[in-house]
Design a protein around this motif. Structure first.
Motif, PDB file in Angstrom:
ATOM      1  N   ALA A  61      21.830   6.286 -61.182  1.00  0.00           N
ATOM      2  CA  ALA A  61      22.761   7.364 -61.117  1.00  0.00           C
ATOM      3  C   ALA A  61      24.033   6.964 -59.838  1.00  0.00           C
ATOM      4  O   ALA A  61      23.741   6.523 -59.034  1.00  0.00           O
ATOM      5  CB  ALA A  61      22.218   8.722 -60.780  1.00  0.00           C
ATOM      6  N   VAL A 121      22.157  15.735 -61.787  1.00  0.00           N
ATOM      7  CA  VAL A 121      23.168  15.400 -63.179  1.00  0.00           C
ATOM      8  C   VAL A 121      23.334  16.536 -63.565  1.00  0.00           C
ATOM      9  O   VAL A 121      24.637  16.715 -64.331  1.00  0.00           O
ATOM     10  CB  VAL A 121      22.072  14.409 -63.814  1.00  0.00           C
ATOM     11  N   GLY A 171      26.196  18.405 -62.316  1.00  0.00           N
ATOM     12  CA  GLY A 171      27.549  17.872 -62.149  1.00  0.00           C
ATOM     13  C   GLY A 171      27.640  17.053 -60.913  1.00  0.00           C
ATOM     14  O   GLY A 171      28.760  16.517 -60.730  1.00  0.00           O
ATOM     15  N   ARG A 222      26.436  11.321 -61.682  1.00  0.00           N
ATOM     16  CA  ARG A 222      26.448  11.002 -63.105  1.00  0.00           C
ATOM     17  C   ARG A 222      25.426   9.951 -63.469  1.00  0.00           C
ATOM     18  O   ARG A 222      25.164   8.925 -62.866  1.00  0.00           O
ATOM     19  CB  ARG A 222      27.912  10.324 -63.294  1.00  0.00           C
ATOM     20  N   PRO A 267      30.030  11.150 -58.691  1.00  0.00           N
ATOM     21  CA  PRO A 267      31.186  11.315 -59.442  1.00  0.00           C
ATOM     22  C   PRO A 267      32.557  10.576 -59.247  1.00  0.00           C
ATOM     23  O   PRO A 267      33.389  10.627 -59.820  1.00  0.00           O
ATOM     24  CB  PRO A 267      31.148  12.930 -59.671  1.00  0.00           C
ATOM     25  N   ASN A 276      31.373   5.251 -65.858  1.00  0.00           N
ATOM     26  CA  ASN A 276      30.808   5.980 -66.716  1.00  0.00           C
ATOM     27  C   ASN A 276      29.567   5.490 -67.676  1.00  0.00           C
ATOM     28  O   ASN A 276      29.017   6.114 -68.654  1.00  0.00           O
ATOM     29  CB  ASN A 276      31.806   6.648 -67.680  1.00  0.00           C
TER      30      ASN A 276
END
Length: 319
Positions: free
Chosen positions: A127, A209, A212, A215, A130, A135
């Motif tokens: 992860a 995750v 939010g 990611r 953000p 992505n």
């Protein structure tokens, strides 16, 4: 012929004590040393030991002996009588990674133990914060080739560190390692944006995750996580064959009668098949292996050999 019959009878007589012991086992409480403080391994070990207590009609009592990457509790079991009344529940890295990251060990991970079971495996989730403009795994790799990124871990030689080291080596990228004293704080700092990325157990990062705050990019194991089925594996993300899984190991001192080892292995598998245990394993994202003692020993051996190469290339030490 007479000599042959005498030899056979003698062999049978020698085997009787061990056979009688295994048929009667256990006749008293069994101590199970867990190499961590209360947490995921401890919770799993208690769940399995509760089932063993019921099935074998004797208490399987947990004793936590944490420290030195699992070496303290493991040494205690290595030096215990090989009678089935002192067992070990450890994270597999004690046997697969510690031989490479510690200059010396107070036990031999092969000669001092009989493998009972590697009951479950689990992967980790990659992860990023953000703010990191990536992505997918491919985009993270491309970004890491353009600018210096960093990653957090629970400490040198921990599963989160090993997963990251294996990933960066496989992807051919260089990221700065930021070690912490425990995975909890490392996750907190990635959520806060102080560190770019992390590999951690799915249950440890998935809530962030979903909120939010992180990611999700990839799963380290060969198959997708049942808890995060929409997150592709790293193998699916351009690195075929990538599979980083960790496990728990149930061990006994070397010389423990094979009949006892096999009995305990069968009972562990029966425990794993019970509906309430299956449900809890899904909650923790554990994957039952179904491996017997021989298969479990092979699994540990293969991973010990693999991690030796990773540790050497990454220069990982216990300090």
């Amino acid at each position: 012929m007479k000599r042959y019959i005498v030899c056979v009878l003698a062999a049978c007589l020698l085997a009787l004590p061990a056979l009688a012991q295994s048929q009667q086992y256990p006749t008293k409480p069994v101590k199970v040393i867990v190499t961590t403080v209360p947490g995921p391994l401890d919770t799993f070990a208690r769940m399995i030991c509760d089932k063993l207590s019921i099935a074998l009609k004797q208490p399987f009592v947990i004793e936590n002996r944490a420290g030195a990457g699992g070496n303290i509790g493991t040494e205690a079991v290595a030096k215990s009588p090989a009678d089935g009344y002192t067992l070990l529940f450890a994270i597999d890295t004690t046997f697969t990674v510690n031989p490479s990251v510690y200059k010396t060990l107070p036990f031999d991970p092969v000669k001092d133990f009989a493998t009972i079971s590697v009951p479950v495996t689990y992967g980790q989730l990659l992860a990023v914060h953000p703010s990191v403009p990536a992505n997918s795994v491919a985009e993270l790799v491309a970004l890491a080739k353009q600018k210096k990124l960093n990653y957090a871990s629970g400490g040198n030689g921990t599963p989160s560190h090993l997963s990251s080291a294996y990933f960066t080596s496989t992807a051919g990228i260089d990221m700065t390692h930021i070690p912490y004293k425990g995975t909890g704080q490392s996750v907190i700092d990635v959520v806060a944006g102080q560190v770019d990325a992390i590999f951690a157990v799915v249950t440890g990062v998935l809530p962030h995750v979903k909120a939010g705050k992180l990611r999700a990019l990839g799963i380290s194991s060969a198959k997708r996580s049942a808890l995060a089925p929409d997150v592709p594996t790293i193998a699916e993300s351009g690195y075929p064959g990538f599979d980083v899984s960790f496990a728990y190991a149930l061990m006994a001192p070397a010389g423990t009668p094979d009949e006892i080892v096999q009995l305990l292995s069968r009972e562990v598998q029966r425990a794993l098949a019970q509906p309430d245990v299956q449900e809890k394993n899904r909650t923790f994202d554990y994957v039952p292996t179904g491996m017997d003692p021989k298969q479990s020993a092979v699994w540990l051996k293969e991973n010990r050999e693999r991690w030796a190469g990773v540790v050497q290339r990454a220069g990982i030490t216990a300090n």
